[in-house]
Design a protein around this motif. Structure first.
Motif, mmCIF file in Angstrom:
data_model
loop_
_atom_site.group_PDB
_atom_site.id
_atom_site.type_symbol
_atom_site.label_atom_id
_atom_site.label_comp_id
_atom_site.label_asym_id
_atom_site.label_seq_id
_atom_site.Cartn_x
_atom_site.Cartn_y
_atom_site.Cartn_z
ATOM 1 N N SER A 161 11.446 9.906 4.495
ATOM 2 C CA SER A 161 11.606 9.387 3.066
ATOM 3 C C SER A 161 11.824 10.861 2.301
ATOM 4 O O SER A 161 12.111 10.325 1.145
ATOM 5 C CB SER A 161 10.866 8.029 3.162
ATOM 6 O OG SER A 161 11.781 6.757 3.637
ATOM 7 N N LEU A 162 10.195 11.204 2.526
ATOM 8 C CA LEU A 162 9.473 11.832 1.671
ATOM 9 C C LEU A 162 10.576 12.702 1.640
ATOM 10 O O LEU A 162 10.552 13.448 0.177
ATOM 11 C CB LEU A 162 8.402 12.253 1.915
ATOM 12 C CG LEU A 162 7.097 10.811 1.705
ATOM 13 C CD1 LEU A 162 5.426 11.626 2.005
ATOM 14 C CD2 LEU A 162 6.989 10.917 0.229
ATOM 15 N N ARG A 163 10.745 13.686 3.453
ATOM 16 C CA ARG A 163 11.849 15.089 2.734
ATOM 17 C C ARG A 163 13.095 15.012 1.973
ATOM 18 O O ARG A 163 13.063 15.570 1.552
ATOM 19 C CB ARG A 163 12.199 15.376 4.511
ATOM 20 C CG ARG A 163 11.027 15.906 5.152
ATOM 21 C CD ARG A 163 11.082 16.413 6.624
ATOM 22 N NE ARG A 163 9.670 16.412 7.133
ATOM 23 C CZ ARG A 163 9.344 17.333 8.617
ATOM 24 N NH1 ARG A 163 10.874 16.412 9.147
ATOM 25 N NH2 ARG A 163 8.874 17.434 8.736
ATOM 26 N N SER A 187 0.975 -1.291 -0.491
ATOM 27 C CA SER A 187 0.094 -0.194 0.089
ATOM 28 C C SER A 187 0.800 1.455 -0.033
ATOM 29 O O SER A 187 0.083 1.932 -0.763
ATOM 30 C CB SER A 187 -0.528 0.013 1.295
ATOM 31 O OG SER A 187 -1.793 -1.238 1.309
ATOM 32 N N LEU A 188 2.123 1.079 1.137
ATOM 33 C CA LEU A 188 2.964 2.390 1.206
ATOM 34 C C LEU A 188 3.202 2.579 -0.711
ATOM 35 O O LEU A 188 3.418 3.638 -0.561
ATOM 36 C CB LEU A 188 3.785 1.912 2.305
ATOM 37 C CG LEU A 188 3.812 2.621 3.302
ATOM 38 C CD1 LEU A 188 4.363 1.947 4.799
ATOM 39 C CD2 LEU A 188 3.322 4.827 4.114
ATOM 40 N N ARG A 189 3.725 1.357 -1.355
ATOM 41 C CA ARG A 189 4.519 1.677 -2.130
ATOM 42 C C ARG A 189 3.921 2.430 -3.488
ATOM 43 O O ARG A 189 3.949 2.660 -3.932
ATOM 44 C CB ARG A 189 5.376 0.430 -2.876
ATOM 45 C CG ARG A 189 5.795 0.458 -4.130
ATOM 46 C CD ARG A 189 6.375 -1.255 -3.934
ATOM 47 N NE ARG A 189 8.184 -0.891 -4.959
ATOM 48 C CZ ARG A 189 8.926 -0.446 -4.706
ATOM 49 N NH1 ARG A 189 9.127 0.355 -3.575
ATOM 50 N NH2 ARG A 189 9.835 -1.086 -4.951
ATOM 51 N N GLY A 229 4.637 5.149 15.350
ATOM 52 C CA GLY A 229 5.198 6.457 15.078
ATOM 53 C C GLY A 229 6.234 5.902 14.052
ATOM 54 O O GLY A 229 7.121 7.110 13.732
ATOM 55 N N ARG A 230 7.125 5.138 14.522
ATOM 56 C CA ARG A 230 8.425 4.841 14.000
ATOM 57 C C ARG A 230 7.653 4.893 12.471
ATOM 58 O O ARG A 230 9.081 4.794 12.025
ATOM 59 C CB ARG A 230 9.075 3.707 14.550
ATOM 60 C CG ARG A 230 10.849 3.238 13.713
ATOM 61 C CD ARG A 230 11.488 2.893 14.709
ATOM 62 N NE ARG A 230 12.576 2.187 14.347
ATOM 63 C CZ ARG A 230 13.590 1.526 14.521
ATOM 64 N NH1 ARG A 230 12.788 0.384 15.589
ATOM 65 N NH2 ARG A 230 14.370 1.326 14.555
ATOM 66 N N HIS A 287 9.224 7.135 9.357
ATOM 67 C CA HIS A 287 9.906 6.901 8.043
ATOM 68 C C HIS A 287 9.250 7.446 7.544
ATOM 69 O O HIS A 287 10.406 8.115 5.774
ATOM 70 C CB HIS A 287 10.522 5.106 8.691
ATOM 71 C CG HIS A 287 10.223 4.510 7.084
ATOM 72 N ND1 HIS A 287 12.121 4.446 6.272
ATOM 73 C CD2 HIS A 287 9.951 4.107 6.137
ATOM 74 C CE1 HIS A 287 11.784 4.480 4.830
ATOM 75 N NE2 HIS A 287 11.441 4.022 4.971
ATOM 76 N N VAL A 288 8.146 7.618 6.693
ATOM 77 C CA VAL A 288 7.799 7.962 6.396
ATOM 78 C C VAL A 288 7.356 9.410 5.777
ATOM 79 O O VAL A 288 8.356 9.802 4.831
ATOM 80 C CB VAL A 288 6.363 7.769 5.735
ATOM 81 C CG1 VAL A 288 5.572 8.526 5.042
ATOM 82 C CG2 VAL A 288 5.585 5.972 5.752
#
Length: 84
Positions: A77-79, A39-41, A68-69, A73-74
């Motif tokens: 990664s986006l930043r 789903s994230l991908r 939260g962890r 991470h998301v």
């Protein structure tokens, strides 16, 4: 995404905080994390690599993984992809 996954287990009304663990609190199995990874991908593409994130963790860290962890991470990664 997590709510959609939890609907399959009738847990869609579960309270989820940053401290909520996937294993102990939500009782998700590794196959569920694979589904969440997909789903994230699908949503973020290559910008968020959940498989690489999990691969860097020890087994006890995966078992203790919190919402939260994963959110952190998301965000990181986006930043990182915004700067590229």
């Amino acid at each position: 995404m997590l709510r959609t996954l939890l609907e399959e287990y009738a847990l869609d009304d579960a309270e989820i905080t940053r401290e909520t663990t996937f294993h102990d609190d939500l009782e998700l199995e590794s196959v569920d994390l694979v589904t969440l990874s997909g789903s994230l991908r699908e949503h973020y593409g290559d910008r968020v690599n959940f498989a690489a994130f999990i691969a860097d963790l020890e087994l006890d860290e995966i078992i203790a993984l919190t919402v939260g962890r994963l959110v952190d991470h998301v965000v990181v990664s986006l930043r990182a992809t915004e700067r590229s």
